[in-house]
Scaffold this motif. Structure first.
Motif, PDB file in Angstrom:
ATOM      1  N   ARG A  72      -4.279   5.870  -2.890  1.00  0.00           N
ATOM      2  CA  ARG A  72      -4.892   4.550  -2.852  1.00  0.00           C
ATOM      3  C   ARG A  72      -5.498   4.167  -4.204  1.00  0.00           C
ATOM      4  NH1 ARG A  72     -10.751   3.635  -3.471  1.00  0.00           N
ATOM      5  NH2 ARG A  72     -11.218   5.699  -4.249  1.00  0.00           N
ATOM      6  N   ILE A  76      -4.380   0.793  -6.345  1.00  0.00           N
ATOM      7  CA  ILE A  76      -5.311  -0.221  -6.825  1.00  0.00           C
ATOM      8  C   ILE A  76      -5.137  -0.438  -8.327  1.00  0.00           C
ATOM      9  CG2 ILE A  76      -7.768  -0.696  -7.234  1.00  0.00           C
ATOM     10  CD1 ILE A  76      -8.311   0.667  -4.501  1.00  0.00           C
ATOM     11  N   ASP A 145     -17.163  -0.941  -7.147  1.00  0.00           N
ATOM     12  CA  ASP A 145     -16.587  -0.031  -6.166  1.00  0.00           C
ATOM     13  C   ASP A 145     -17.638   0.259  -5.098  1.00  0.00           C
ATOM     14  OD1 ASP A 145     -14.955   1.724  -4.845  1.00  0.00           O
ATOM     15  OD2 ASP A 145     -15.114   3.339  -6.316  1.00  0.00           O
ATOM     16  N   VAL A 208     -13.860  -3.501  -4.741  1.00  0.00           N
ATOM     17  CA  VAL A 208     -13.062  -2.562  -3.956  1.00  0.00           C
ATOM     18  C   VAL A 208     -13.818  -2.161  -2.697  1.00  0.00           C
ATOM     19  CG1 VAL A 208     -11.972  -0.278  -3.909  1.00  0.00           C
ATOM     20  CG2 VAL A 208     -11.886  -1.657  -5.997  1.00  0.00           C
ATOM     21  N   SER A 210     -12.755   0.345  -0.087  1.00  0.00           N
ATOM     22  CA  SER A 210     -11.784   1.349   0.340  1.00  0.00           C
ATOM     23  C   SER A 210     -12.397   2.200   1.450  1.00  0.00           C
ATOM     24  CB  SER A 210     -11.367   2.247  -0.831  1.00  0.00           C
ATOM     25  OG  SER A 210     -10.395   3.182  -0.406  1.00  0.00           O
ATOM     26  N   PHE A 240     -10.049  -5.865  -3.044  1.00  0.00           N
ATOM     27  CA  PHE A 240      -9.165  -4.891  -2.412  1.00  0.00           C
ATOM     28  C   PHE A 240      -9.804  -4.417  -1.107  1.00  0.00           C
ATOM     29  CE2 PHE A 240      -7.734  -4.587  -6.775  1.00  0.00           C
ATOM     30  CZ  PHE A 240      -6.362  -4.367  -6.663  1.00  0.00           C
ATOM     31  N   ILE A 242      -8.878  -1.577   1.726  1.00  0.00           N
ATOM     32  CA  ILE A 242      -8.035  -0.471   2.182  1.00  0.00           C
ATOM     33  C   ILE A 242      -8.585  -0.027   3.523  1.00  0.00           C
ATOM     34  CG2 ILE A 242      -7.023   1.760   1.617  1.00  0.00           C
ATOM     35  CD1 ILE A 242      -6.452  -0.371  -0.493  1.00  0.00           C
ATOM     36  N   SER A 243      -7.739  -0.071   4.558  1.00  0.00           N
ATOM     37  CA  SER A 243      -8.202   0.212   5.913  1.00  0.00           C
ATOM     38  C   SER A 243      -7.308   1.261   6.565  1.00  0.00           C
ATOM     39  CB  SER A 243      -8.173  -1.077   6.745  1.00  0.00           C
ATOM     40  OG  SER A 243      -8.596  -0.847   8.058  1.00  0.00           O
ATOM     41  N   CYS A 281      -3.114  -1.821   2.975  1.00  0.00           N
ATOM     42  CA  CYS A 281      -3.591  -2.142   1.635  1.00  0.00           C
ATOM     43  C   CYS A 281      -3.481  -3.654   1.432  1.00  0.00           C
ATOM     44  CB  CYS A 281      -2.775  -1.420   0.570  1.00  0.00           C
ATOM     45  SG  CYS A 281      -2.827   0.378   0.690  1.00  0.00           S
ATOM     46  N   GLU A 347      -7.361   9.584   1.809  1.00  0.00           N
ATOM     47  CA  GLU A 347      -7.459   8.435   0.912  1.00  0.00           C
ATOM     48  C   GLU A 347      -8.813   8.282   0.245  1.00  0.00           C
ATOM     49  OE1 GLU A 347      -5.105   6.400  -0.160  1.00  0.00           O
ATOM     50  OE2 GLU A 347      -3.725   7.676   0.899  1.00  0.00           O
ATOM     51  N   PRO A 349     -11.787   8.683  -2.516  1.00  0.00           N
ATOM     52  CA  PRO A 349     -11.702   8.665  -3.970  1.00  0.00           C
ATOM     53  C   PRO A 349     -12.295   9.905  -4.626  1.00  0.00           C
ATOM     54  CG  PRO A 349     -13.566   7.355  -3.253  1.00  0.00           C
ATOM     55  CD  PRO A 349     -12.850   7.814  -2.008  1.00  0.00           C
TER      56      PRO A 349
END
Length: 353
Positions: A72, A76, A145, A208, A210, A240, A242-243, A281, A347, A349
């Motif tokens: 992910r 991004i 983020d 972001v 995420s 962004f 992300i799920s 995404c 996923e 970070p």
């Protein structure tokens, strides 16, 4: 086969989520969230468990529809390169301009297509190669983020990162409760510079989320965070989302459409959607003209009495329609199935994603 430590860590994460959701039902989401953010021991253990799961047990990558292998974070980065450096932003400037002109002449378009079909290489993305395209003369992208945990974007030349979380792993992540943080003219920090007290409006190129929205226990709180992202982004900036979702692409299509509807009403255009193996995404652009973004929502023929559309200030996830109490009480009832749990930590970070 999962080790005992693996199962213990995953169960702690699942229990934390389920407990937060149960308390939201019993005491209200605001009270539940206040109780949650002061449990420093739980937050620390949660962050440590996430790090351990991500870096030790679930290191697999996702594969998109073009067989491009990427995590992910790489996804991004690649999309930021395409949007900001390869003409994507100008492309959508022109599209918005065209739609605005058509609207002003009462032109009725049958459908607004906002998915960007980018040309990608059929190989693993070389993130360092992309990052090295930027030299010192290139303006860095301001990136926020939210729920960062580790600050995976912090070492890249292309970004000036503000990484925030309830409990970050390192001193590279600022303490911040995004749901309740103030928004003002500038960023304000605590005396020890470890916490951020206020975020600057209209100042970020990228925000972001995420695996962040699913953490929040109620639809209204998710909406509030999306509204804050809108206020923090510059016009033409991108959000962004992300799920996690290990099911096939159409399994939760209604929910994804409802997200698009709510964010369209806010002033976002969805310009990219891609279903990877374990995640949705999405990229939403803060439109130059709010009426252009909301136009897509206004054209939709919505189902009558569908709870997803009873209000335009709620963002729903599948767990909102489950019985949380039974999940907590019965070991067999899990908030996420095995694949969904794997996808969540796979996923995250952290180093090695």
């Amino acid at each position: 086969m999962a080790t005992e430590e693996h199962k213990y860590l995953a169960n702690f994460i699942k229990t934390t989520h389920a407990t937060l959701r149960e308390e939201a039902q019993n005491f209200g989401p605001e009270v539940a969230w206040k109780r949650h953010v002061i449990r420093k021991d739980v937050l620390q253990k949660y962050a440590s468990s996430m790090q351990k799961l991500a870096t030790t047990y679930w290191m697999e990558n996702n594969v998109n529809t073009k067989n491009l292998i990427l995590c992910r974070v790489e996804w991004i980065i690649f999309q930021c390169m395409d949007y900001f450096l390869n003409g994507g932003r100008q492309k959508y400037d022109e599209r918005e301009d065209n739609i605005k002109r058509k609207m002003s002449t009462n032109y009725v378009e049958t459908e607004l297509v906002t998915n960007c079909n980018c040309n990608v290489r059929n190989e693993k993305i070389d993130v360092l190669h992309f990052d090295n395209i930027l030299d010192n003369s290139t303006k860095k992208l301001m990136l926020l983020d939210v729920g960062s945990c580790y600050n995976p974007f912090g070492n890249l030349n292309m970004f000036e990162v503000t990484a925030i979380d309830l409990n970050g792993i390192t001193d590279k992540v600022l303490h911040c409760d995004f749901l309740n943080v103030r928004i003002g003219k500038e960023n304000l920090f605590s005396n020890d510079k470890q916490s951020i007290l206020q975020l600057a409006e209209n100042s970020y190129d990228v925000v972001v989320f995420s695996l962040f929205l699913e953490y929040l226990p109620c639809p209204k709180q998710r909406y509030i965070c999306c509204k804050k992202a809108y206020d923090l982004l510059q016009f033409r900036g991108i959000l962004f989302i992300i799920s996690p979702d290990s099911k096939h692409v159409n399994a939760n299509a209604k929910l994804m459409k409802s997200w698009r509807y709510v964010l369209s009403k806010l002033g976002f255009m969805r310009i990219k959607y891609e279903k990877l193996r374990h995640v949705h995404c999405m990229i939403f652009r803060k439109s130059m003209f709010k009426c252009v973004a909301s136009r897509w929502a206004n054209l939709q023929a919505l189902p009558v009495n569908d709870p997803l559309y009873q209000t335009s200030t709620a963002v729903y996830i599948p767990q909102d329609f489950r019985n949380v109490s039974s999940e907590v009480e019965q070991d067999g009832k899990e908030e996420y199935n095995t694949n969904e749990m794997i996808s969540m930590f796979n996923e995250l970070p952290f180093d090695g994603t």
